[in-house]
Write a protein that holds these residues in place. Structure first.
Motif, PDB file in Angstrom:
ATOM      1  N   SER A  14     116.942  -2.950  -5.669  1.00 13.46           N
ATOM      2  CA  SER A  14     115.874  -3.269  -6.612  1.00 13.46           C
ATOM      3  C   SER A  14     116.139  -2.783  -8.023  1.00 13.46           C
ATOM      4  CB  SER A  14     114.559  -2.673  -6.113  1.00 13.46           C
ATOM      5  OG  SER A  14     114.635  -1.265  -6.129  1.00 13.46           O
ATOM      6  N   ASP A  15     117.361  -2.476  -8.352  1.00 24.09           N
ATOM      7  CA  ASP A  15     117.670  -2.017  -9.702  1.00 24.09           C
ATOM      8  C   ASP A  15     118.004  -3.218 -10.573  1.00 24.09           C
ATOM      9  OD1 ASP A  15     118.118  -0.449 -11.858  1.00 24.09           O
ATOM     10  OD2 ASP A  15     120.052   0.315 -11.199  1.00 24.09           O
ATOM     11  N   GLU A  16     116.983  -4.016 -10.859  1.00 25.20           N
ATOM     12  CA  GLU A  16     117.186  -5.240 -11.622  1.00 25.20           C
ATOM     13  C   GLU A  16     117.578  -4.958 -13.068  1.00 25.20           C
ATOM     14  OE1 GLU A  16     113.857  -7.835 -11.204  1.00 25.20           O
ATOM     15  OE2 GLU A  16     113.778  -7.547  -9.045  1.00 25.20           O
ATOM     16  N   ALA A  17     117.052  -3.899 -13.641  1.00 27.20           N
ATOM     17  CA  ALA A  17     117.371  -3.577 -15.035  1.00 27.20           C
ATOM     18  C   ALA A  17     118.864  -3.302 -15.188  1.00 27.20           C
ATOM     19  CB  ALA A  17     116.553  -2.376 -15.508  1.00 27.20           C
ATOM     20  N   LYS A  29     118.752   5.250  -1.619  1.00 30.49           N
ATOM     21  CA  LYS A  29     119.976   4.568  -2.036  1.00 30.49           C
ATOM     22  C   LYS A  29     119.827   3.057  -1.874  1.00 30.49           C
ATOM     23  CE  LYS A  29     123.422   8.112  -0.989  1.00 30.49           C
ATOM     24  NZ  LYS A  29     124.537   8.455  -0.084  1.00 30.49           N
ATOM     25  N   LEU A  30     119.282   2.646  -0.747  1.00 28.25           N
ATOM     26  CA  LEU A  30     119.080   1.219  -0.517  1.00 28.25           C
ATOM     27  C   LEU A  30     118.121   0.630  -1.535  1.00 28.25           C
ATOM     28  CD1 LEU A  30     118.924   0.926   3.366  1.00 28.25           C
ATOM     29  CD2 LEU A  30     120.721   0.117   1.841  1.00 28.25           C
ATOM     30  N   LEU A  31     117.041   1.343  -1.815  1.00 29.07           N
ATOM     31  CA  LEU A  31     116.093   0.863  -2.819  1.00 29.07           C
ATOM     32  C   LEU A  31     116.755   0.737  -4.180  1.00 29.07           C
ATOM     33  CD1 LEU A  31     112.839   2.771  -1.857  1.00 29.07           C
ATOM     34  CD2 LEU A  31     113.180   0.309  -1.860  1.00 29.07           C
ATOM     35  N   LEU A  57     112.162   0.642   4.138  1.00 22.84           N
ATOM     36  CA  LEU A  57     111.996   0.211   2.761  1.00 22.84           C
ATOM     37  C   LEU A  57     110.563  -0.144   2.423  1.00 22.84           C
ATOM     38  CD1 LEU A  57     115.197  -1.940   2.296  1.00 22.84           C
ATOM     39  CD2 LEU A  57     114.772   0.387   1.576  1.00 22.84           C
ATOM     40  N   SER A  58     109.936  -0.938   3.245  1.00 20.83           N
ATOM     41  CA  SER A  58     108.575  -1.328   2.889  1.00 20.83           C
ATOM     42  C   SER A  58     107.676  -1.394   4.099  1.00 20.83           C
ATOM     43  CB  SER A  58     108.600  -2.678   2.174  1.00 20.83           C
ATOM     44  OG  SER A  58     109.109  -3.665   3.034  1.00 20.83           O
ATOM     45  N   VAL A  63     103.757   5.095  -4.359  1.00 22.38           N
ATOM     46  CA  VAL A  63     104.973   5.188  -3.537  1.00 22.38           C
ATOM     47  C   VAL A  63     105.773   6.427  -3.916  1.00 22.38           C
ATOM     48  CG1 VAL A  63     107.185   4.080  -3.039  1.00 22.38           C
ATOM     49  CG2 VAL A  63     105.099   2.721  -3.089  1.00 22.38           C
ATOM     50  N   GLN A  64     105.906   6.681  -5.209  1.00 21.84           N
ATOM     51  CA  GLN A  64     106.646   7.855  -5.665  1.00 21.84           C
ATOM     52  C   GLN A  64     105.987   9.133  -5.164  1.00 21.84           C
ATOM     53  OE1 GLN A  64     106.980   8.225  -9.911  1.00 21.84           O
ATOM     54  NE2 GLN A  64     108.185  10.082  -9.789  1.00 21.84           N
TER      55      GLN A  64
END
Length: 149
Positions: free
Chosen positions: A106-109, A100-102, A16-17, A35-36
């Motif tokens: 991290s899908d706060e919206a 998928k994990l990201l 992830l990071s 990152v993208q």
């Protein structure tokens, strides 16, 4: 010899990071673009390996007069190409797993949108329940006042 010992298998791992760290002076938009771009390069490289591997396998599958040495050489090259394709496919699976994990983490919206929608539904239900209780209370009070009169 058969045993009951479990054999660990290779599971997808998420990075992830580990390799992505924000640098000072870099805005979050620039960081996300970097990152993208790294993800896109990794996916492109793995897809290129798969495409080149398929092309090579098709080229090696030609039919013709071949002696045993050429057949053995082609079998060896096919095995090498297949192994590199399997590594590329595993790498793509790892990328998909990490993405998928990201998305989940991290899908706060999306989480905020769901929370707001749920809160709006609860508020509407609360208002409807209050109106129903008020109506029932009015009917009860009217029934009591008409029975006492």
């Amino acid at each position: 010899m058969d045993t009951d010992v479990s054999r660990p298998s290779a599971l997808p791992t998420a990075n992830l990071s580990r390799s992505y760290s924000t640098q000072q002076g870099q805005s979050s938009t620039e960081y996300l673009d970097t990152v993208q771009e790294q993800w896109n390069q990794k996916v492109d490289a793995d897809v290129d390996v798969l495409v080149e591997g398929m092309v090579d396998l098709v080229n090696l599958a030609s039919i013709g007069n071949k002696d045993k040495f050429i057949v053995a050489q082609e079998a060896f090259l096919t095995q090498l190409r297949a192994e590199s394709m399997v590594r590329a496919a595993h790498s793509l699976l790892s990328v998909v797993h990490s993405m998928k994990l990201l998305l989940l983490l991290s899908d706060e919206a999306q989480l905020t949108h769901r929370r707001d929608a749920e809160m709006a539904a609860v508020q509407e239900e609360k208002a409807a329940t209050k109106a129903k209780v008020a109506k029932l209370l009015d009917e009860l009070l009217q029934n009591q006042s008409s029975s006492s009169a």
